[in-house]
Write a protein that holds these residues in place. Structure first.
Motif, PDB file in Angstrom:
ATOM      1  N   VAL A   1      38.348 113.411  31.763  1.00  0.00           N
ATOM      2  CA  VAL A   1      37.233 114.219  32.255  1.00  0.00           C
ATOM      3  C   VAL A   1      37.709 115.655  32.437  1.00  0.00           C
ATOM      4  O   VAL A   1      38.705 115.913  33.122  1.00  0.00           O
ATOM      5  CB  VAL A   1      36.698 113.658  33.583  1.00  0.00           C
ATOM      6  N   PHE A   2      37.002 116.582  31.801  1.00  0.00           N
ATOM      7  CA  PHE A   2      37.264 118.011  31.950  1.00  0.00           C
ATOM      8  C   PHE A   2      36.076 118.626  32.709  1.00  0.00           C
ATOM      9  O   PHE A   2      34.921 118.426  32.322  1.00  0.00           O
ATOM     10  CB  PHE A   2      37.420 118.697  30.584  1.00  0.00           C
TER      11      PHE A   2
ATOM     12  N   VAL B   1      29.429 116.598  26.218  1.00  0.00           N
ATOM     13  CA  VAL B   1      29.363 117.719  27.156  1.00  0.00           C
ATOM     14  C   VAL B   1      28.090 117.567  27.985  1.00  0.00           C
ATOM     15  O   VAL B   1      27.017 117.241  27.451  1.00  0.00           O
ATOM     16  CB  VAL B   1      29.372 119.060  26.407  1.00  0.00           C
ATOM     17  N   TYR B   2      28.230 117.796  29.290  1.00  0.00           N
ATOM     18  CA  TYR B   2      27.114 117.627  30.219  1.00  0.00           C
ATOM     19  C   TYR B   2      26.908 118.927  30.987  1.00  0.00           C
ATOM     20  O   TYR B   2      27.871 119.524  31.465  1.00  0.00           O
ATOM     21  CB  TYR B   2      27.392 116.491  31.209  1.00  0.00           C
ATOM     22  N   LEU B   3      25.595 119.337  31.100  1.00  0.00           N
ATOM     23  CA  LEU B   3      25.204 120.444  31.961  1.00  0.00           C
ATOM     24  C   LEU B   3      24.641 119.831  33.245  1.00  0.00           C
ATOM     25  O   LEU B   3      23.638 119.108  33.206  1.00  0.00           O
ATOM     26  CB  LEU B   3      24.167 121.341  31.282  1.00  0.00           C
ATOM     27  N   VAL B   4      25.300 120.098  34.373  1.00  0.00           N
ATOM     28  CA  VAL B   4      25.003 119.419  35.631  1.00  0.00           C
ATOM     29  C   VAL B   4      24.500 120.448  36.631  1.00  0.00           C
ATOM     30  O   VAL B   4      25.077 121.537  36.781  1.00  0.00           O
ATOM     31  CB  VAL B   4      26.267 118.706  36.180  1.00  0.00           C
TER      32      VAL B   4
ATOM     33  N   HIS C   1      33.451 114.816  28.764  1.00  0.00           N
ATOM     34  CA  HIS C   1      34.139 113.529  28.709  1.00  0.00           C
ATOM     35  C   HIS C   1      34.722 113.367  27.303  1.00  0.00           C
ATOM     36  O   HIS C   1      33.954 113.256  26.333  1.00  0.00           O
ATOM     37  CB  HIS C   1      33.187 112.382  29.027  1.00  0.00           C
ATOM     38  N   VAL C   2      36.051 113.333  27.235  1.00  0.00           N
ATOM     39  CA  VAL C   2      36.730 113.290  25.928  1.00  0.00           C
ATOM     40  C   VAL C   2      37.577 112.019  25.861  1.00  0.00           C
ATOM     41  O   VAL C   2      38.405 111.781  26.747  1.00  0.00           O
ATOM     42  CB  VAL C   2      37.622 114.526  25.720  1.00  0.00           C
ATOM     43  N   PRO C   3      37.393 111.172  24.846  1.00  0.00           N
ATOM     44  CA  PRO C   3      38.250 109.982  24.691  1.00  0.00           C
ATOM     45  C   PRO C   3      39.708 110.386  24.455  1.00  0.00           C
ATOM     46  O   PRO C   3      39.984 111.401  23.807  1.00  0.00           O
ATOM     47  CB  PRO C   3      37.661 109.262  23.464  1.00  0.00           C
ATOM     48  N   GLU C   4      40.627 109.554  24.981  1.00  0.00           N
ATOM     49  CA  GLU C   4      42.055 109.829  24.780  1.00  0.00           C
ATOM     50  C   GLU C   4      42.420 109.837  23.304  1.00  0.00           C
ATOM     51  O   GLU C   4      43.315 110.570  22.877  1.00  0.00           O
ATOM     52  CB  GLU C   4      42.897 108.792  25.521  1.00  0.00           C
ATOM     53  N   SER C   5      41.748 108.981  22.538  1.00  0.00           N
ATOM     54  CA  SER C   5      42.057 108.928  21.102  1.00  0.00           C
ATOM     55  C   SER C   5      41.788 110.259  20.423  1.00  0.00           C
ATOM     56  O   SER C   5      42.457 110.615  19.441  1.00  0.00           O
ATOM     57  CB  SER C   5      41.230 107.822  20.436  1.00  0.00           C
ATOM     58  N   GLN C   6      40.797 111.026  20.932  1.00  0.00           N
ATOM     59  CA  GLN C   6      40.505 112.334  20.350  1.00  0.00           C
ATOM     60  C   GLN C   6      41.565 113.351  20.766  1.00  0.00           C
ATOM     61  O   GLN C   6      41.874 114.277  20.012  1.00  0.00           O
ATOM     62  CB  GLN C   6      39.117 112.807  20.802  1.00  0.00           C
TER      63      GLN C   6
END
Length: 597
Positions: free
Chosen positions: A267-268, A230-233, A286-291
């Motif tokens: 990407v969410f 998770v990113y705070l932008v 950013h979440v991997p497809e495997s997750q």
């Protein structure tokens, strides 16, 4: 189209065994539909699980978005309390004659105000007011607004503010080193604002800085329901905080777009904040497809067990039902074959109520009826046939006896003996040939003889006729050696030879000739006789052919009609008989019968 039509003509379900039909029905109606259904079901469930997982991650991201907003709003609310506190402004702008006066004022109000908010708001780590009033001492919650502070990045952001605006900024945390030098590094998030609500009270600059706990960001952005980073932008796209341990967000300035996510990362991105002081900020995951698809193996295993259960259950049911059909039908078919071979035992299975049981019951009833009919009718019919056959044999022997009277043999023997006594050799020879013919006719137990014996009879007869006609008759016989041992009805050819001599050559004054040929061709015995005698007209030929159609008893009639009747008794319609004759030219007769070795 012709090929399809030909395939349809050659493909008949009725020609396929029942067991194979059940197998085809199982494959086409059970196995393939179950496989296709479960594949489609698996794809739908996998898609639904993926979509639901993405919805859950999106909801978790929205929850992070909301919790961060609430935390910042709480800090902004605290800043508004200080920003609008008239007493606090008065204390910070006051002129103190000595430090003790400030300490007293601080203890009476400032310490109580600051300490009352810090424990309540768990996300607030520290509250500090910077003021350039030289008479205000550096103490808990109050610091001198020096030029060094004014040179910091977080302070410079105040130039971009609008009046009474609170700013959310990642600031340097100040730690004092023993040497007196101050080192700055990025560590904390702060709410800062210029305290200018009561500008008329004094001329000193005042800045409020509320420092937020970094642990609070760890708790909010480290949501366990988001299995990625998770990113705070900030509004410029720079990463200000992340849960990704591979990024040094404290000391580096990395743009979110510069990260290499790869093709297997989803990407969410949440909605940009439209409230102050977070306007333009955003949260990205950013979440991997495997997750996202980590539950797919469970779904696949679940669908696989459903498919195996359905296939096994359907297979067991179909096998039981098909065996109930094919086993009983196979047993019934074998019983029918035994009935065909003369075994009329009934089926002793349980009286089932389905169609096969009804067929079995009808088969038993039919078997009993056939057995009864055989015993009551067929046996009686056999007796009748045997009597008719004996009648036929008696009639055949009677026909033979019409040609071969027994007493003639005894008379001929007497005449031959007298001729020998008188040295009449030629007469004795002729009488001997005649006696041989009559002697053979006395053999009642044989109705068939070898072709060689029949030819010997014909030779005897022709020798007698040659003695009668002298030079007016000549003959030739061609006998196939392979046909000598074939069995033929006794005296079946002699009447044709007799007709050729008496009715043909007798009317010729000289040069009479009888030609006989006997050959074996492809299991058929061909008899051909030709004479150059008087011949017959068409009416006579048709009368001979009419003998082939007559079935009534011949009584005492003999000759060619007798022979044809006997041929019908022996061979029914399996012989061929043709006559060719012309008056003044001669007659040819061709007879073909099956070989009987």
């Amino acid at each position: 189209m012709k090929l399809i039509h030909r395939i349809k003509q050659n493909l008949h379900l009725d020609d396929i065994r029942l067991r194979n039909k059940f197998f085809m029905m199982y494959i086409l109606c059970v196995f393939i539909p179950i496989i296709l259904t479960n594949v489609i079901f698996y794809n739908l469930m996998s898609s639904n699980v993926q979509e639901q997982r993405m919805v859950d991650i999106k909801l978790s991201l929205d929850q992070v978005h909301l919790e961060l907003e609430r935390m910042i709003e709480a800090a902004v609310s605290v800043s508004w309390v200080f920003y609008t506190d008239y007493t606090l402004y008065s204390m910070l702008d006051a002129h103190y004659s000595n430090p003790a006066d400030f300490v007293e004022a601080y203890d009476n109000y400032m310490r109580r105000v600051i300490n009352s908010y810090t424990p309540v708001y768990t996300s607030v780590q520290n509250i500090k007011i910077y003021v350039d009033n030289p008479m205000v001492l550096h103490s808990g919650g109050v610091a001198f607004l020096s030029n060094k502070v004014r040179d910091t990045d977080w302070y410079k952001t105040l130039d971009l503010r609008t009046p009474s605006e609170a700013i959310f900024v990642k600031a340097y945390k100040e730690d004092s080193i023993s040497s007196g030098r101050t080192e700055q590094f990025k560590d904390t998030f702060n709410i800062i604002r210029v305290m200018d609500y009561f500008d008329s009270l004094g001329t000193w600059d005042k800045v409020l800085k509320i420092e937020l706990k970094t642990e609070a960001f760890d708790v909010i952005l480290g949501n366990l329901n988001i299995p990625g980073s998770v990113y705070l932008v900030d509004p410029d796209g720079i990463i200000q905080y992340t849960t990704n341990r591979n990024i040094n967000w404290r000391e580096e300035q990395l743009a979110i777009d510069s990260l290499h996510t790869g093709s297997h990362t989803v990407v969410f991105e949440g909605e940009h904040y439209d409230m102050l002081p977070l306007q333009g900020w955003n949260i990205v995951a950013h979440v991997p497809e495997s997750q996202i698809m980590h539950e797919a193996p469970e779904v696949r295993q679940y669908v696989l067990w459903i498919a195996i259960t359905n296939i096994l259950l359907a297979t067991i049911i179909i096998v039981i039902i098909s065996r109930s059909v094919t086993k009983r039908l196979g047993f019934l078919l074998r019983q029918m074959k035994r009935v065909k071979n003369g075994n009329f035992d009934i089926v002793n299975n349980r009286d089932a109520l389905d169609e096969i049981g009804q067929v079995t019951s009808e088969f038993n009833r039919m078997t009993l009826q056939i057995s009864s009919l055989i015993n009551d009718v067929y046996v009686a019919d056999i007796k009748e046939k045997n009597m008719e056959l004996e009648h036929r044999y008696a009639q055949l022997n009677a026909l033979q006896s019409q040609i071969n009277p027994h007493f003639l043999f005894n008379a001929l023997e007497t005449i031959r003996m007298r001729s020998m006594m008188k040295n009449e050799t030629e007469t004795a020879k002729i009488i001997h040939n005649m006696a041989k013919i009559f002697r053979s006719s006395l053999t009642w137990k044989r109705d068939k003889v070898k072709l060689k014996e029949e030819v010997d009879f014909i030779v005897c007869f022709l020798e007698i006729q040659k003695y009668r006609f002298a030079d007016r008759l000549d003959y030739s016989i061609e006998l196939d050696p392979e046909a000598e041992r074939c069995l033929v009805p006794k005296m079946i050819y002699l009447p044709f030879v007799e007709n050729a001599c008496i009715h043909g050559v007798e009317k010729v004054k000289q040069g009479g000739k009888v030609t006989i040929s006997l050959k074996l061709v492809e299991d058929k015995l061909h008899f051909h006789i030709h004479d150059n005698g008087a011949g017959m007209n068409e009416e006579q030929v048709q009368r001979i052919y009419s003998y082939l159609e007559e079935t009534k008893d011949l009584g005492e009639r003999i000759g060619m009609q007798n022979v044809i009747y006997r041929l019908k008794l022996f061979y029914e319609d399996q012989f061929t008989f043709t006559v060719q004759s012309e008056q003044g030219v001669g007659t040819s007769i061709h007879l073909i019968i099956p070989v009987n070795h």
